[in-house]
Design a protein around this motif. Structure first.
Motif, PDB file in Angstrom:
ATOM      1  N   TYR A   1     -35.238 -15.499  -6.663  1.00  0.00           N
ATOM      2  CA  TYR A   1     -34.889 -15.530  -5.239  1.00  0.00           C
ATOM      3  C   TYR A   1     -33.418 -15.891  -5.080  1.00  0.00           C
TER       4      TYR A   1
ATOM      5  N   THR B   1     -31.941 -17.801  -1.826  1.00  0.00           N
ATOM      6  CA  THR B   1     -32.052 -18.279  -0.446  1.00  0.00           C
ATOM      7  C   THR B   1     -31.556 -19.713  -0.256  1.00  0.00           C
TER       8      THR B   1
ATOM      9  N   LEU C   1     -34.445 -13.858   4.176  1.00  0.00           N
ATOM     10  CA  LEU C   1     -33.512 -14.959   3.948  1.00  0.00           C
ATOM     11  C   LEU C   1     -32.407 -14.550   2.973  1.00  0.00           C
ATOM     12  N   ARG C   2     -32.780 -13.812   1.935  1.00  0.00           N
ATOM     13  CA  ARG C   2     -31.765 -13.321   0.986  1.00  0.00           C
ATOM     14  C   ARG C   2     -30.769 -12.417   1.685  1.00  0.00           C
TER      15      ARG C   2
ATOM     16  N   ASP D   1     -33.821 -21.127  -4.541  1.00  0.00           N
ATOM     17  CA  ASP D   1     -34.424 -21.242  -3.222  1.00  0.00           C
ATOM     18  C   ASP D   1     -34.524 -22.716  -2.877  1.00  0.00           C
TER      19      ASP D   1
ATOM     20  N   ALA E   1     -38.642 -16.051   8.249  1.00  0.00           N
ATOM     21  CA  ALA E   1     -37.358 -16.564   7.786  1.00  0.00           C
ATOM     22  C   ALA E   1     -36.879 -17.726   8.644  1.00  0.00           C
TER      23      ALA E   1
ATOM     24  N   ARG F   1     -38.777 -20.684   7.735  1.00  0.00           N
ATOM     25  CA  ARG F   1     -38.743 -20.960   6.294  1.00  0.00           C
ATOM     26  C   ARG F   1     -40.125 -21.377   5.794  1.00  0.00           C
TER      27      ARG F   1
ATOM     28  N   ASP G   1     -40.234 -21.080   2.153  1.00  0.00           N
ATOM     29  CA  ASP G   1     -39.129 -21.717   1.436  1.00  0.00           C
ATOM     30  C   ASP G   1     -38.708 -23.006   2.126  1.00  0.00           C
TER      31      ASP G   1
END
Length: 512
Positions: A288, A290, A330-331, A382, A463, A466, A469
């Motif tokens: 990932y 992020t 998010l990326r 992340d 996103a 989150r 994440d």
């Protein structure tokens, strides 16, 4: 590549700061950098077969039904070494042949929820295995977090530490061949190409990883394990070439606040310190991309008048649509932000493909800064890995030949070229980005620029919240460990599975 690392010990001690950017620094008498599952699983079998006293298997998941050496089983299900090829039966055989060996398997409790198909095999190991095989589910973490460390320690003198899980879809060769029939799931379906990495370590650093693994077992089970005494026999997998000897290795951790313990974010601090000290090149492989603090640090570096090159290697897409909506939105936002800062054309993010242009899933967790710092471990870029999940990385500093050679190995694999050609091209171009783009023009394997997808409303919500994440925050500490926990679900599920197995065995017995 073998080299003696003592000349850099003082430099390493100056960069590594125990209890800030690492837990401790210990010597590795021998070290190997292991890329992809084929080499790892072969070496793991050899280590398990050599262990005589204690094996600690600490991981996100263990699948006891997979073949360790796909396509190499004989008619009786044995590998070429004469022992069973499937993980569960192999571990049983290893304990049977070593009368003093105790095996401890610690698996994240949420894995039986994330992958319920593996619940029965886990329950079978727990209920019916050898008395010297000890199995536990780890729920000692905040709700929603996971135990993500991937550590295996044998006889307190050898360890694997990195990103490879002993589970399905981790085995692949460095060639990542299209249509490789050895890369097959238990349901018979072909699996996609998979890129991964770990380390093999012998000596005092393995002893410290054993201490960390036993501490994790104690927190999960309340049982104190006594480490074995001096091990007389030498432990090292004969299939692995030794990349370095007598080299200082730092161990860095992430542990979220829990039961009154403070946050440990040594891994995050080590990443940030490494990014700040970069001169020319920051090379990262991660599942990932992020992490807010890491992206902020990269933004600052790219905004400088003379920034280093920043090269990220990620999978093209996540393993599921839900995960892709969350993590890769998010990326995309992180990429957009870094491209704004990139006034010098020094930022790239790629995804590898094989010779048939099939995406290769990147599960490796690696950072290489110049020819100076190398991180390998379980932590992704992340927020979870920086302060929510339990992680363990190892790092080395100052061994320029070893580090630059390892980056060459990774890039030559991704680009499908010899290391000599890669080195010659890098010498002419004077830039890692220019080298990648020059060799990308050749036919065959390549690193493709990642194309951003538009945000959907679902992706935007995931996103913004989150959800996949999270980052642990201080206000949650008072509730840590309270309420419905993943371990409660896992224990209930394991009980149901054990009952189901018992009923099946009872019916089978009555039919005889």
């Amino acid at each position: 590549m073998g080299q003696n690392g003592r000349e850099d010990a003082q430099t390493s001690a100056g960069f590594f700061d125990p209890y800030q950017n690492c837990w401790r620094v210990r010597q590795a008498d021998r070290l190997a950098l292991v890329v992809d599952g084929e080499d790892y699983f072969a070496a793991l079998r050899q280590i398990v077969s050599q262990a005589q006293h204690e094996l600690l298997l600490i991981g996100w998941d263990f699948d006891f039904e997979i073949e360790m050496l796909p396509g190499e089983s004989d008619g009786d299900g044995n590998a070429p070494d004469g022992l069973p090829n499937h993980v569960g039966a192999f571990l049983q055989a290893a304990v049977d042949q070593s009368p003093n060996l105790n095996l401890y398997i610690l698996k994240w409790n949420g894995a039986v929820v994330v992958a319920p198909g593996r619940l029965l095999s886990s329950a079978a190991v727990y209920v019916f295995s050898h008395e010297r095989i000890h199995f536990a589910l780890d729920g000692h973490h905040p709700f929603g977090a996971c135990h993500h460390q991937k550590i295996i320690v044998a006889d307190n003198s050898f360890a694997f530490c990195g990103g490879i899980d002993v589970t399905e879809n981790r085995w692949d060769t460095a060639q990542h061949l299209p249509g490789d029939t050895r890369r097959v799931g238990k349901d018979g379906a072909l699996l996609g190409p998979w890129h991964d990495a770990t380390t093999a370590l012998a000596g005092p650093v393995a002893e410290s990883l054993g201490e960390l693994a036993r501490a994790r077992w104690f927190r999960a089970t309340g049982e104190t394990l006594t480490p074995p005494g001096d091990v007389a026999h030498d432990i090292w997998p004969e299939s692995l070439a030794i990349d370095a000897t007598q080299i200082d290795v730092a161990i860095a951790r992430t542990e979220p606040p829990y039961d009154g313990s403070p946050l440990i974010n040594e891994i995050e601090c080590l990443f940030l310190d490494s990014i700040r000290m970069a001169r020319d090149t920051i090379y990262i492989e991660s599942q990932y991309f992020t992490t807010q603090t890491i992206c902020d640090a990269l933004y600052d570096r790219l905004s400088e008048d003379h920034p280093p090159e920043v090269i990220i290697v990620n999978p093209e897409a996540a393993l599921s649509g839900f995960e892709d909506q969350s993590m890769h939105v998010l990326r995309g936002r992180a990429i957009d932000r870094l491209q704004v800062a990139d006034h010098s054309g020094r930022f790239r993010i790629y995804s590898p493909v094989n010779s048939a242009d099939e995406p290769i899933y990147v599960h490796a967790k690696i950072m290489i800064v110049d020819d100076t710092v190398l991180h390998i471990g379980s932590s992704n870029l992340d927020d979870r890995s920086m302060g929510f999940d339990t992680e363990c990385d190892v790092a080395i500093h100052g061994h320029s030949e070893l580090i630059s050679s390892f980056r060459e190995k990774l890039l030559s694999e991704h680009l499908g070229v010899s290391r000599l050609l890669l080195r010659e091209t890098l010498g002419r171009e004077g830039s890692v980005i220019a080298t990648i783009e020059r060799l990308n023009a050749l036919k065959g394997r390549s690193l493709k620029p990642i194309q951003l997808l538009p945000e959907t409303w679902v992706g935007k919500v995931l996103a913004d919240t989150r959800l996949m994440d999270p980052r642990y925050v201080a206000r949650e500490s008072s509730n840590a460990g309270k309420g419905l926990r993943p371990r409660h679900i896992a224990v209930a599920a394991a009980g149901i599975a054990a009952g189901y197995l018992a009923v099946k065995l009872w019916k089978r017995w009555n039919r005889k």
